[in-house]
Design a protein around this motif. Structure first.
Motif, PDB file in Angstrom:
ATOM      1  N   GLY A  35     -16.860  15.621  -3.150  1.00 52.74           N
ATOM      2  CA  GLY A  35     -16.606  15.295  -1.759  1.00 52.74           C
ATOM      3  C   GLY A  35     -17.644  15.887  -0.835  1.00 52.74           C
ATOM      4  O   GLY A  35     -18.137  16.992  -1.071  1.00 52.74           O
ATOM      5  N   VAL A  36     -18.016  15.138   0.214  1.00 49.55           N
ATOM      6  CA  VAL A  36     -18.842  15.697   1.283  1.00 49.55           C
ATOM      7  C   VAL A  36     -17.925  15.961   2.473  1.00 49.55           C
ATOM      8  O   VAL A  36     -17.217  15.068   2.946  1.00 49.55           O
ATOM      9  N   PHE A  37     -17.918  17.202   2.918  1.00 46.98           N
ATOM     10  CA  PHE A  37     -17.042  17.655   3.985  1.00 46.98           C
ATOM     11  C   PHE A  37     -17.884  18.050   5.191  1.00 46.98           C
ATOM     12  O   PHE A  37     -19.033  18.460   5.057  1.00 46.98           O
ATOM     13  N   ALA A  38     -17.272  17.950   6.365  1.00 45.16           N
ATOM     14  CA  ALA A  38     -17.929  18.387   7.599  1.00 45.16           C
ATOM     15  C   ALA A  38     -17.001  19.325   8.345  1.00 45.16           C
ATOM     16  O   ALA A  38     -15.789  19.339   8.122  1.00 45.16           O
ATOM     17  N   MET A  74     -19.011  17.400  13.174  1.00 45.74           N
ATOM     18  CA  MET A  74     -20.261  17.930  13.707  1.00 45.74           C
ATOM     19  C   MET A  74     -21.349  17.792  12.641  1.00 45.74           C
ATOM     20  O   MET A  74     -21.072  17.469  11.484  1.00 45.74           O
ATOM     21  N   ASN A  75     -22.587  18.041  13.045  1.00 45.48           N
ATOM     22  CA  ASN A  75     -23.712  17.991  12.097  1.00 45.48           C
ATOM     23  C   ASN A  75     -23.741  19.271  11.269  1.00 45.48           C
ATOM     24  O   ASN A  75     -24.640  20.108  11.391  1.00 45.48           O
ATOM     25  N   ARG A  76     -22.739  19.409  10.424  1.00 45.50           N
ATOM     26  CA  ARG A  76     -22.608  20.623   9.612  1.00 45.50           C
ATOM     27  C   ARG A  76     -21.786  20.267   8.385  1.00 45.50           C
ATOM     28  O   ARG A  76     -20.579  20.043   8.482  1.00 45.50           O
ATOM     29  N   SER A  77     -22.415  20.205   7.221  1.00 48.08           N
ATOM     30  CA  SER A  77     -21.767  19.653   6.040  1.00 48.08           C
ATOM     31  C   SER A  77     -21.854  20.568   4.828  1.00 48.08           C
ATOM     32  O   SER A  77     -22.673  21.484   4.767  1.00 48.08           O
ATOM     33  N   ALA A  78     -20.998  20.275   3.859  1.00 49.69           N
ATOM     34  CA  ALA A  78     -20.982  20.976   2.580  1.00 49.69           C
ATOM     35  C   ALA A  78     -20.536  19.988   1.506  1.00 49.69           C
ATOM     36  O   ALA A  78     -19.902  18.968   1.799  1.00 49.69           O
ATOM     37  N   VAL A  79     -20.866  20.301   0.253  1.00 51.40           N
ATOM     38  CA  VAL A  79     -20.516  19.447  -0.883  1.00 51.40           C
ATOM     39  C   VAL A  79     -19.715  20.270  -1.880  1.00 51.40           C
ATOM     40  O   VAL A  79     -20.153  21.345  -2.298  1.00 51.40           O
ATOM     41  N   CYS A  80     -18.554  19.775  -2.262  1.00 53.26           N
ATOM     42  CA  CYS A  80     -17.704  20.495  -3.217  1.00 53.26           C
ATOM     43  C   CYS A  80     -17.280  19.576  -4.355  1.00 53.26           C
ATOM     44  O   CYS A  80     -17.193  18.352  -4.190  1.00 53.26           O
TER      45      CYS A  80
END
Length: 765
Positions: free
Chosen positions: A345-348, A358-364
């Protein structure tokens, strides 16, 4: 694939923070050695008349669901082979789905509406057929039978999937499938039946029409002219009083083993302003949805700080998801088997009290077996509660009852009911904050050898490919601007194990076919980046560029050795006494194929003399070393960097003897502040310089090769003090500077004048 051109230099490309930390001292060298993210590629693509919502692939044809259109493309070069117009459609209160309402065009109440494609599915159980559900006709569907001789034919046999109910009650419409506000539909074959699992966003606009449901399971009738609910519990609805205040956005749906899963973004509770992500699970054979459960998912970034507790950032809203198997390396890192399903998943992070990202993401990555284990572990604890948005706080399910569940999730007792877990299942960002300045909107994955590769898309239309690793050390080996529109969460990966494997990526009205084996090597501008590319990309260094083997005619192609490159050096001179910290900017310093950054064999020389390397301040783009002393002046000395396998040379360094030849003025008031000018030679050599008068600092104003300017310090008594100059380890002393009593003004004459200019005399002692 070779990149034929580069975008115009005026186009500003945000490099995100995906490569290395940018050091101000060597910023220009770093930019020149980074991957060129301005490349423009010639890739197969197709542009529709209207925005594309959905994509499916079947027997060498690509089917696109767009606003008012369904397109068929060939899978080789994405050329259009057929299209079917689905809208605009005249909607009228007296018209049922499947009816031609054109004769009511002039009647009041008739409205022409665009038909947004909400679901596009392939069914192969009865016939090969394409099922399309749109935003008009109460969310009903059509099926396009695909002839075996020509699966591109979506025009010949088109059937509306709607059967009016005997009682004509709009509140009971199993053929009303999708919501125009948002939907996710999953098709599943069970035994000899086809089931549709549907998650719909609904609000108060649907109160007059109760036919759409939040979560439902329905069966395709054997006559294929519509659907049926198996029981009166085959659907769950958000209560009318919460539909506007508690919206549920369905992001993704998938099936794994015995279970159906939906992923949503919704408020944390009925009263909360904050949003989070949930995973919904129920058994695939549970037509009454008794096994329905919800649980929060969190993608977090942890940062360990010295002498303080670990800081934790939560990326709370899911943007896109993909389910596939892991490669061997990632499987080992996350404790999964090669055959396990992994939810990527790509989360923001959302704006405060909002679901807007927002322009701030993580991948889990969430192994599905761990999701199921977590459901089972917390199933009998106190962090289980009823689903108040479905039942209301005063329902018997929510009042004074012990919430119990058996661990299988499918064998439901009569006294059990749908539940919600309040404890979140957490996973850590696989890229350790690399994407904390970008909004990721798309993800899909594939396997190459033992590696797991992610295709990532951004809100700015950028496409990236990157090795997925829990170490967080990977940076994208493909990174280019695909379009000006955001990359859609709809993604298809085809033939991942073959050389001709590709992914289909949607951006607005456009769909593009991108190879999985990378886009050539030319975008890697430094040797170390070139050789750090994944093995399947097959890049090597040839003279001064990164190419594949067949593109290097000279036979000097290598995948093992990188020679250092010097871009600039500062300072370019140092005093004879030495002690100057030299900064060498460039790239490929200390690169090793297996041990990515190692300076053990790196040496810096000034001519034949060694410059002592400071390892703690050196990087692959910057070397810091301290020069030794010299007896005599030397000019244009060669700076040589050796890494044990080769050398780089830069001839602009000099040893000089700084000299002060004069000062002006030679005196000033004891309160200080006099602008003192020192004239001489090589005054800008070295790194640091300090001027003192009487042991106090003369504050520097400007520095050049022949002039230093500073403001004199204050002194307590009028006397003479020597002027001392220190440049790194070099000390120079000049004639004295005389401090005198401060001037005193007794009178001003004249004391008044005309508006015109007049000379005023100051009478002083």
């Amino acid at each position: 694939m070779k990149a034929p051109a580069v975008l115009a230099p005026g186009i500003l490309v945000l490099l995100f923070t995906l490569v290395q930390k940018s050091y101000g001292e060597c910023r220009e060298a770093l930019v020149k050695s980074e991957m060129n993210v301005n490349m423009k590629y010639q890739l197969p693509n197709f542009t529709a008349e209207t925005p594309i919502q959905n994509v499916v692939l079947h027997k060498h044809h690509i089917y696109l669901g767009a606003v008012n259109y369904i397109y068929v493309l060939n899978d080789k070069d994405l050329q259009k082979v057929a299209e079917y117009k689905t809208g605009p459609v005249l909607e009228h209160p007296d018209c049922f789905p499947c009816q031609d309402c054109s004769h009511k065009a002039n009647l009041s109440g008739g409205v022409w509406k665009d038909n947004i494609n909400m679901a596009l599915l392939i069914d192969t159980y009865y016939d090969d057929q394409l099922i399309s559900c749109g935003s008009v006709h109460r969310g009903t569907c059509q099926r396009h039978v695909l002839p075996p001789s020509n699966t591109a034919d979506i025009l010949s046999k088109v059937h509306c999937m709607y059967s009016p109910q005997a009682d004509e009650e709009s509140s009971h419409c199993p053929d009303c499938v999708v919501s125009a506000l948002g939907t996710k539909v999953l098709i599943s074959e069970k035994g000899r039946f086809i089931n549709f699992f549907v998650g719909n966003t609904i609000n108060s606009s649907y109160l007059t029409d109760h036919s759409l449901h939040s979560i439902s399971v329905r069966r395709l009738k054997e006559t294929q002219d519509g659907f049926k609910f198996l029981t009166d519990q085959s659907y769950i609805d958000v209560l009318p009083e919460f539909r506007d205040s508690y919206p549920i956005k369905y992001i993704h749906a998938f099936e794994s083993n015995r279970f159906i899963y939906f992923l949503t973004v919704q408020r944390e509770t009925l009263d909360a302003q904050t949003f989070h992500t949930r995973i919904i699970r129920f058994c695939s054979v549970d037509s009454g949805l008794h096994s329905y459960m919800e649980m929060p998912l969190e993608c977090i970034l942890t940062e360990k700080r010295r002498k303080r507790s670990t800081r934790e950032e939560v990326f709370n809203i899911l943007q896109a998801a993909y389910v596939s198997k892991p490669g061997a390396h990632l499987a080992k890192q996350i404790g999964a088997n090669l055959n396990d399903d992994i939810l990527y998943g790509v989360f923001a992070q959302s704006k405060p009290d909002s679901a807007e990202p927002m322009n701030r993401s993580a991948v889990c990555a969430f192994p599905i077996k761990y999701v199921n284990e977590f459901f089972n572990k917390i199933v009998n604890k106190n962090n289980v509660r009823c689903l108040q948005h479905f039942y209301g706080p005063n329902h018997e399910h929510c009042f004074n009852r012990t919430l119990l569940r058996n661990s299988s999730g499918c064998e439901v007792r009569s006294d059990e009911y749908r539940t919600e877990f309040t404890t979140a299942l957490q996973r850590v960002d696989l890229f350790m904050g690399q994407f904390n300045q970008v909004l990721l909107t798309s993800i899909s994955t594939f396997i190459k050898g033992d590696l797991t590769i992610a295709n990532l898309g951004t809100s700015e239309g950028r496409f990236m490919q990157v090795v997925v690793s829990r170490s967080g050390s990977s940076t994208p080996h493909v990174n280019f601007r695909l379009d000006s529109h955001p990359v859609s969460s709809e993604a298809i990966v085809e033939h991942p194990l073959n050389q001709n494997g590709y992914t289909l990526v949607v951006t607005g009205k456009k769909i593009t076919k991108i190879p999985l084996n990378g886009l050539g090597c030319e975008h890697f501008q430094s040797c170390s980046q070139c050789l750090s590319a994944p093995p399947f990309v097959q890049c090597g260094w040839c003279h001064d560029k990164c190419v594949q083997l067949e593109e290097c005619p000279s036979g000097t192609w290598t995948q093992e050795i990188c020679l250092p490159t010097i871009y600039e050096v500062f300072p370019t001179s140092a005093p004879l006494e030495g002690g100057t910290m030299l900064t060498v900017c460039g790239w490929d310093f200390g690169f090793r194929r297996n041990n990515k950054f190692d300076l053990k064999k790196t040496r810096v020389f000034l001519g034949n003399e060694s410059c002592t390397l400071t390892l703690s301040e050196s990087t692959t783009n910057m070397l810091k070393c301290t020069v030794g002393p010299a007896v005599n002046e030397h000019f244009n000395i060669s700076i040589i960097i050796s890494n044990g396998r080769g050398t780089a040379q830069y001839s602009t360094f000099s040893y000089v003897d700084p000299v002060i030849t004069s000062i002006f003025p030679s005196y000033g008031p004891k309160t200080g502040g006099t602008l003192l000018t020192l004239t001489g030679k090589y005054l800008n050599s070295g790194n640091s310089r300090h001027i003192s008068i009487g042991g106090k600092t003369c504050t520097l104003k400007s520095v050049s090769d022949s002039i230093l300017e500073c403001y004199t310090p204050a002194q307590t008594i009028p006397t003479e003090f020597p002027i001392k100059l220190k440049i790194d380890l070099a000390n120079r002393e000049m004639n004295s500077f005389s401090y005198q009593e401060d001037p005193i003004v007794y009178a001003i004459h004249p004391t008044k004048s005309f508006i015109r200019h007049v000379t005023i005399a100051l009478i002083q002692r």
